[in-house]
Scaffold this motif. Structure first.
Motif, mmCIF file in Angstrom:
data_model
loop_
_atom_site.group_PDB
_atom_site.id
_atom_site.type_symbol
_atom_site.label_atom_id
_atom_site.label_comp_id
_atom_site.label_asym_id
_atom_site.label_seq_id
_atom_site.Cartn_x
_atom_site.Cartn_y
_atom_site.Cartn_z
ATOM 1 N N HIS A 155 26.760 6.724 1.857
ATOM 2 C CA HIS A 155 26.488 7.971 1.131
ATOM 3 C C HIS A 155 25.063 8.019 0.584
ATOM 4 N N VAL A 156 24.335 6.897 0.622
ATOM 5 C CA VAL A 156 22.976 6.845 0.074
ATOM 6 C C VAL A 156 21.968 7.167 1.183
ATOM 7 N N ALA A 157 21.115 8.154 0.933
ATOM 8 C CA ALA A 157 20.094 8.524 1.911
ATOM 9 C C ALA A 157 19.016 7.444 1.983
ATOM 10 N N VAL A 158 18.533 7.180 3.208
ATOM 11 C CA VAL A 158 17.524 6.136 3.428
ATOM 12 C C VAL A 158 16.401 6.700 4.280
ATOM 13 N N ILE A 159 15.168 6.550 3.823
ATOM 14 C CA ILE A 159 14.008 6.863 4.658
ATOM 15 C C ILE A 159 13.188 5.583 4.777
ATOM 16 N N ALA A 160 12.555 5.412 5.931
ATOM 17 C CA ALA A 160 11.886 4.147 6.199
ATOM 18 C C ALA A 160 10.523 4.358 6.832
ATOM 19 N N ARG A 161 9.678 3.391 6.628
ATOM 20 C CA ARG A 161 8.356 3.351 7.257
ATOM 21 C C ARG A 161 8.494 2.686 8.624
ATOM 22 N N ALA A 162 7.896 3.288 9.646
ATOM 23 C CA ALA A 162 7.947 2.740 11.000
ATOM 24 C C ALA A 162 6.529 2.571 11.529
ATOM 25 N N GLN A 163 6.365 1.604 12.428
ATOM 26 C CA GLN A 163 5.044 1.347 12.985
ATOM 27 C C GLN A 163 4.729 2.275 14.148
ATOM 28 N N ASP A 164 5.752 2.579 14.948
ATOM 29 C CA ASP A 164 5.552 3.427 16.112
ATOM 30 C C ASP A 164 6.848 4.174 16.403
ATOM 31 N N ASP B 264 7.468 -5.368 7.830
ATOM 32 C CA ASP B 264 8.159 -6.202 8.806
ATOM 33 C C ASP B 264 9.304 -5.387 9.397
ATOM 34 N N HIS B 265 9.189 -5.052 10.681
ATOM 35 C CA HIS B 265 10.180 -4.172 11.302
ATOM 36 C C HIS B 265 11.571 -4.797 11.314
ATOM 37 N N ALA B 266 11.669 -6.094 11.585
ATOM 38 C CA ALA B 266 12.979 -6.750 11.634
ATOM 39 C C ALA B 266 13.678 -6.690 10.283
ATOM 40 N N ASN B 267 12.917 -6.940 9.216
ATOM 41 C CA ASN B 267 13.499 -6.865 7.877
ATOM 42 C C ASN B 267 13.914 -5.445 7.527
ATOM 43 N N ALA B 268 13.066 -4.482 7.884
ATOM 44 C CA ALA B 268 13.401 -3.080 7.619
ATOM 45 C C ALA B 268 14.665 -2.677 8.355
ATOM 46 N N LEU B 269 14.772 -3.092 9.615
ATOM 47 C CA LEU B 269 15.936 -2.756 10.434
ATOM 48 C C LEU B 269 17.207 -3.371 9.845
ATOM 49 N N ARG B 270 17.099 -4.613 9.408
ATOM 50 C CA ARG B 270 18.265 -5.295 8.825
ATOM 51 C C ARG B 270 18.687 -4.613 7.515
ATOM 52 N N THR B 271 17.725 -4.224 6.706
ATOM 53 C CA THR B 271 18.038 -3.567 5.441
ATOM 54 C C THR B 271 18.713 -2.224 5.663
ATOM 55 N N VAL B 272 18.183 -1.443 6.588
ATOM 56 C CA VAL B 272 18.769 -0.132 6.882
ATOM 57 C C VAL B 272 20.201 -0.289 7.390
ATOM 58 N N ARG C 138 0.821 -1.219 0.000
ATOM 59 C CA ARG C 138 0.000 0.000 0.000
ATOM 60 C C ARG C 138 0.849 1.261 0.000
ATOM 61 N N VAL C 139 1.837 1.310 0.902
ATOM 62 C CA VAL C 139 2.684 2.492 1.005
ATOM 63 C C VAL C 139 3.605 2.609 -0.205
ATOM 64 N N GLY C 140 4.218 1.499 -0.587
ATOM 65 C CA GLY C 140 5.126 1.527 -1.732
ATOM 66 C C GLY C 140 4.427 1.940 -3.009
ATOM 67 N N ALA D 166 20.066 7.908 -5.502
ATOM 68 C CA ALA D 166 20.065 9.107 -4.664
ATOM 69 C C ALA D 166 19.312 8.866 -3.361
ATOM 70 N N LEU D 167 18.388 7.898 -3.380
ATOM 71 C CA LEU D 167 17.545 7.669 -2.212
ATOM 72 C C LEU D 167 17.022 6.243 -2.226
ATOM 73 N N VAL D 168 16.942 5.640 -1.044
ATOM 74 C CA VAL D 168 16.292 4.339 -0.870
ATOM 75 C C VAL D 168 15.145 4.522 0.111
ATOM 76 N N VAL D 169 13.970 4.034 -0.262
ATOM 77 C CA VAL D 169 12.790 4.143 0.588
ATOM 78 C C VAL D 169 12.359 2.730 0.996
ATOM 79 N N ILE D 170 12.379 2.445 2.298
ATOM 80 C CA ILE D 170 12.002 1.132 2.811
ATOM 81 C C ILE D 170 10.567 1.195 3.304
ATOM 82 N N THR D 171 9.678 0.452 2.629
ATOM 83 C CA THR D 171 8.258 0.499 2.980
ATOM 84 C C THR D 171 7.735 -0.842 3.467
ATOM 85 N N VAL D 172 8.616 -1.825 3.676
ATOM 86 C CA VAL D 172 8.150 -3.136 4.134
ATOM 87 C C VAL D 172 7.540 -3.010 5.526
#
Length: 571
Positions: A495-504, A478-486, A414-416, A470-476
């Motif tokens: 040098h690559v900027a990363v923004i991520a979706r968080a639950q809380d 699963d918090h554990a997977n997102a954390l591991r990817t970041v 949905r977010v992606g 220029a940018l990576v957006v993590i929208t998964v």
């Protein structure tokens, strides 16, 4: 178990040498060659003798060609048809012809001279890529063109896989022509077979496999396809590597390309390392005093001929003179695929042991010298041109008209999907990865570049060239997977900027601590947007609302949380 001690010795020596070479920032392919020399039959000390070694090493070339095929699908070859296609084909053809003619005039048989020319025409994509990355020149115009031409050399060298074994069978001109003609017919038959079967079966097969959500089954399917295609061409009397290349080309057109490359890379790297070790075992240091002058002459011929030919061709295509010389210096180095062709020629008895030893030593000398030519390419090119100016000023190299993705999306839920719509509407190039084949199919139906792949896989990130984004957006979700990817992105590509979706808020803090530039907690953000809408309906100015929202975000949502009831502060 009788060969276990040999295997342990091989692995131990390889790990020690490769670690040392990586620490010294020397291309690891040279390290594998050194291991082969140390453990080979031509040097004092232990000798590794494993009967299955040669067969395993041959699959290194199979998987190398399979990976190259993934990166050069038919649409990509069509897109590169102008500059790189012409330059790459011309460089290989001219170098083979010039060096082959000189070798023939020096007294070598025509078939042997042809093999020497073909071996010398290749350049090391591994050495060029590693050295340019270390020097931060991989995205410079001469770096992009040099790498593209180097990779395309591997593509244009595929016909050699068909021709060289035939040279060992033919005895006369009539027989040679007949055998070559029959080999080309079989090559076209193999291409048609793999092409049409691949077009009809590969995409449905991998869609079926991905529904199981099993990395194990996916890897097995990749191995099956690569080896089945290799067996098909081998059954037709062609090389294993040729079939693997064709299969890679077919898969390169599908949405599974990056995940396929990620799955095959560990097998390719290990087996290709064994291949280089096998090449090193052919090297006889005792023969150096007897052939060193011929090998040195061959290395000079390799380096000088390629520098002059490439510089003339690139400059003639309209590229800046300084960039032409810099590109030529990159491509002067001898190549791993040239060693692969040499091994095939030795196995087919096209080239004798003595000439093979001279050719092998010459290529190794050129690899060592070529690493220094690449490192000091600007200084050498400036001296050759006789001009002191900025290397990249006024240079325009049209290697590819396709824009590289500026944004990589991890997840197409949905977010992606929402972010993809916004990026597409804004004209921002992007690519999205998801492990749900239904989402991938829907995204491609929407006209978005959505590919199958696990964003948490470090090998996938490397295959997708995340370092260029220029940018990576993590929208998964699963918090554990997102954390591991970041964490992987922050450690390998800081040098690559990363923004991520968080639950809380707690998830947001963990993601930021792991290296994310921003991590937005969904629940709180939804509340803020709802509150902003309420204030806007109460005629509060938009500027005041935006200022309040930004203040809350700047303070890590503390103004909101401090006002929240105690039970709502808990994550």
């Amino acid at each position: 178990m009788v060969h276990l001690s040999h295997i342990l010795l091989l692995l131990g020596a390889t790990v020690a040498v490769v670690l040392a070479f990586q620490r010294l920032r020397i291309p690891t392919s040279l390290g594998y060659l050194l291991v082969g020399v140390i453990l080979g039959p031509h040097t004092a000390g232990p000798i590794v003798n494993v009967p299955e070694f040669k067969t395993m090493a041959e699959f290194g070339v199979v998987f190398l060609l399979f990976t190259i095929g993934l990166n050069f699908s038919l649409p990509q070859l069509h897109a590169l048809r102008d500059q790189v296609l012409g330059l790459g084909t011309g460089q290989v053809a001219l170098t083979t012809a010039v060096v082959g003619a000189l070798a023939w005039m020096a007294g070598l048989p025509a078939a042997t001279a042809f093999v020497v020319g073909a071996v010398f025409a290749q350049s090391s994509t591994t050495i060029i890529g590693a050295q340019l990355a270390e020097q931060k020149e991989e995205n410079a115009p001469h770096g992009r063109l040099g790498l593209a031409m180097s990779v395309f050399q591997d593509v244009t060298a595929v016909p050699f896989l068909v021709v060289i074994p035939v040279l060992g069978l033919a005895v006369g001109a009539d027989t040679l022509a007949l055998e070559l003609g029959w080999a080309m017919v079989k090559a076209l038959l193999a291409f048609a077979l793999v092409f049409y079967v691949g077009r009809w079966l590969l995409r449905p097969l991998f869609r079926l496999v991905t529904r199981r959500r099993s990395a194990e089954v996916f890897t097995l399917a990749v191995l099956l396809v690569a080896l089945l295609a290799a067996w098909t061409t081998f059954s037709l009397g062609l090389s294993l590597a040729f079939g693997a290349f064709l299969a890679g080309m077919m898969l390169g057109e599908t949405e599974f390309r990056h995940q396929v490359e990620s799955s095959i890379r560990p097998f390719r790297d290990v087996l290709l390392g064994l291949f280089f070790i096998g090449i090193g075992m052919l090297f006889d240091p005792v023969a150096i005093p007897r052939v060193w002058h011929w090998a040195l002459l061959g290395a000079l011929l390799l380096l000088v001929s390629k520098i002059l030919l490439v510089a003339a061709m690139v400059k003639r295509s309209g590229i800046d003179t300084l960039a032409a010389w810099r590109t030529a210096l990159l491509l002067a180095v001898g190549g791993e695929f040239g060693l692969a062709l040499l091994a095939i020629a030795l196995d087919a008895k096209v080239i004798g042991i003595d000439v093979g030893q001279i050719t092998l030593t010459a290529v190794l000398f050129s690899m060592i010298a070529g690493a220094f030519l690449i490192r000091f390419n600007y200084a050498i090119a400036t001296w050759l041109v006789g001009a002191r100016r900025d290397a990249d000023q006024g240079i325009s190299v049209g290697v590819s008209d396709a824009p590289e993705p500026q944004v990589i999306l991890g997840g197409y839920g949905r977010v992606g999907h929402t972010i993809a719509v916004l990026l597409h509407s804004s004209g921002v190039p992007f690519v999205a990865f998801d492990t749900d084949p239904k989402r991938v199919a829907q995204g491609r139906a929407d006209g978005h570049p959505v590919l199958y792949g696990d964003i948490t896989d470090a090998e996938l990130l490397a295959a997708a060239h995340v370092e260029r984004a220029a940018l990576v957006v993590i929208t998964v979700d699963d918090h554990a997977n997102a954390l591991r990817t970041v964490a992987v992105l922050h450690s390998s590509y800081p040098h690559v900027a990363v923004i991520a979706r968080a639950q809380d808020l707690e998830s947001s803090s963990q993601l930021i601590n792991a290296g994310a530039t921003h991590a937005y907690p969904e629940a709180i953000e939804a509340s803020l947007r709802l509150g902003a809408t309420a204030l806007r309906m109460l005629s509060i100015s938009t500027d005041d609302i935006d200022a309040m929202l930004q203040e809350v975000r700047d303070w890590d949502y503390k103004p909101v949380l401090e006002e929240a009831p105690a039970q709502e502060k808990k994550p």
